[in-house]
Design an enzyme around this catalytic site. Sequence first.
Site, PDB file in Angstrom:
ATOM      1  N   LYS A 107      -1.409 -18.672 -19.649  1.00  0.00           N
ATOM      2  CA  LYS A 107      -1.213 -17.725 -20.773  1.00  0.00           C
ATOM      3  C   LYS A 107      -0.647 -16.396 -20.285  1.00  0.00           C
ATOM      4  O   LYS A 107      -0.017 -15.667 -21.047  1.00  0.00           O
ATOM      5  CB  LYS A 107      -2.510 -17.545 -21.564  1.00  0.00           C
ATOM      6  CG  LYS A 107      -3.675 -16.919 -20.792  1.00  0.00           C
ATOM      7  CD  LYS A 107      -3.695 -15.416 -20.824  1.00  0.00           C
ATOM      8  CE  LYS A 107      -4.707 -14.839 -19.860  1.00  0.00           C
ATOM      9  NZ  LYS A 107      -4.690 -13.387 -19.794  1.00  0.00           N
ATOM     10  N   PHE A 115      -6.066 -12.155  -3.675  1.00  0.00           N
ATOM     11  CA  PHE A 115      -6.980 -11.763  -2.598  1.00  0.00           C
ATOM     12  C   PHE A 115      -8.012 -12.831  -2.240  1.00  0.00           C
ATOM     13  O   PHE A 115      -8.778 -12.663  -1.294  1.00  0.00           O
ATOM     14  CB  PHE A 115      -7.716 -10.469  -2.973  1.00  0.00           C
ATOM     15  CG  PHE A 115      -6.791  -9.338  -3.331  1.00  0.00           C
ATOM     16  CD1 PHE A 115      -5.750  -8.980  -2.480  1.00  0.00           C
ATOM     17  CD2 PHE A 115      -6.950  -8.631  -4.515  1.00  0.00           C
ATOM     18  CE1 PHE A 115      -4.890  -7.935  -2.809  1.00  0.00           C
ATOM     19  CE2 PHE A 115      -6.101  -7.590  -4.849  1.00  0.00           C
ATOM     20  CZ  PHE A 115      -5.061  -7.245  -3.995  1.00  0.00           C
ATOM     21  N   GLY A 131     -14.338  -7.943 -13.042  1.00  0.00           N
ATOM     22  CA  GLY A 131     -15.432  -8.183 -12.100  1.00  0.00           C
ATOM     23  C   GLY A 131     -16.636  -7.293 -12.422  1.00  0.00           C
ATOM     24  O   GLY A 131     -17.779  -7.757 -12.431  1.00  0.00           O
ATOM     25  N   GLY A 151     -16.152  -9.480  -6.315  1.00  0.00           N
ATOM     26  CA  GLY A 151     -15.078  -8.785  -7.029  1.00  0.00           C
ATOM     27  C   GLY A 151     -15.664  -7.728  -7.944  1.00  0.00           C
ATOM     28  O   GLY A 151     -16.765  -7.904  -8.490  1.00  0.00           O
ATOM     29  N   ASN A 171      -0.711  -7.721 -18.986  1.00  0.00           N
ATOM     30  CA  ASN A 171       0.600  -8.345 -18.756  1.00  0.00           C
ATOM     31  C   ASN A 171       1.542  -8.070 -19.914  1.00  0.00           C
ATOM     32  O   ASN A 171       2.709  -7.727 -19.727  1.00  0.00           O
ATOM     33  CB  ASN A 171       0.424  -9.864 -18.572  1.00  0.00           C
ATOM     34  CG  ASN A 171      -0.187 -10.198 -17.229  1.00  0.00           C
ATOM     35  OD1 ASN A 171       0.471 -10.142 -16.208  1.00  0.00           O
ATOM     36  ND2 ASN A 171      -1.478 -10.507 -17.234  1.00  0.00           N
TER      37      ASN A 171
END
Length: 422
Positions: free
Chosen positions: A278, A113, A15, A10, A345
């Site tokens: 979370k 993924f 990543g 990743g 988010n």
Amino acid sequence: EKRHKVTVIGSGNWGSTISKIVAENTKEHPEIFEPEVHMWVYEEDVVIPKDSPHYDESVGDQPQKLTEVINKYHENVKYLPGIKLPSNLIANPSVVDAVKDSSILIFNLPHQFIDRVSAQIKGKIVPFARGISCIKGVHVTDEGISLFSEWIGDGLGIYCGALSGANIASEIAAEKWCGTTIAYDPHPWTARATRPPRATTPIRSSHLDSDINLSITPLADMQHKDARGRTSKTKLVPVPSEYPPLDHETFQTLFERPYFLVSMVSDVAGVSLGGALKNIVALGAGFVVGLGLGDNAKSEIIRRGLLEMIKFGKEFFKETVQPETFTVESAGVADLITSCSSGRNFRCASHAVEQGVSVAEIEVRELNGQKLQGTTTAMEVHSFLKVHNMEKDYPLFTAVNDIIEGKNTYQDLLQLINKGRH
Ligand code: NAD
Ligand code: 13P
């Protein structure tokens, strides 16, 4: 004496940041690790803009392979722009080639993924490899819910721990100080296999330069406990004695930097759930801020979210989860606070409310290919709760899901969570 080869699977925002961290440490500890770290990159074309220091007149605005750009300029220009990556970090577009000979596999990609990538490397990894999952999410199927550490471990036949914490990637990439939590059980053997591995059997692997003559117990004896304390169906292969042990000390050495302090624990379930759940709470916090309700409302969302996180852990992972992981570790309360302050988010949710559009629309518009984990996690957790007929016991998780799915509007949030208040 052999050394551990490390691969990061990743290369997004987190990543690439984790790759930077581990490559800095492998270079400083060549007695334990091979200095060169491979980072698997999902290959794509990038165009370097004119105002970039890496703009090349001779290339102009021709698309270039992201891996080639990373290896030439030591910068992930798309997912971590402006940050110099160590030169011993190699971007590799082939995941099978990247994991070859690696005894430490770090999984760090958006959770949607992982299945495809795991399927590609199954049977092609070093048999005694160990994993660390940095993925924030949970895996839900018709059979139930599992942690990514479990899902990866069972799928690949290895033991996998988890890293999670209050870790906004861009801050850590800029070497701003913070903490994190790594959960890893260095002695996961069941009672039947507590003795050190014995009988002599050579391990043969086409993915190693040579066969390793090591002492191992017969496979039947090498059962180990999973993150819920159950006997795993995976028969774990011990790390050969020619290699440094893969214990807490080795993982701390691999991940800790002066700006990134690691707390090692054994509660894989608590650390993994903290990182996954979370993100649902951060969406809720974004909604109330977007609605203009301010900090008191946001703190109330965090408080209720924390209660639902602990309840979820106790209810579904009761064999091993330690509620203190949620209240004292970076992977618990600290990540909740960070994510509800400046996480993606949170930001996308508040912008979506302000602009009256879906969170998915803001994600595409503002994140330049980065992926939110909270929206899919909210839906996955909801489908799991629905099977158990427990949606009402988790009013915040359920309200966030119902808004994401379009069954309710942002303006309905307070009414929905007041109904089942804690
Ligand atoms: P990201 O959202 O920045 O990047 C998206 C990545 O997905 C890119 O590397 C892209 O190449 C890749 N991708 C796109 N399509 C793909 C496909 N079809 N197959 C495989 N890969 C594909 O990713 P990230 O921030 O590195 O997130 C990885 C994990 O780390 C997530 O679970 C996230 O919750 C967690 N995390 C992120 C942060 C952060 O601040 N970014 C911090 C802590 C944890
Ligand atoms: P976001 O994915 O919401 O940016 O959260 C990042 C994170 O996990 C911080 O710890």
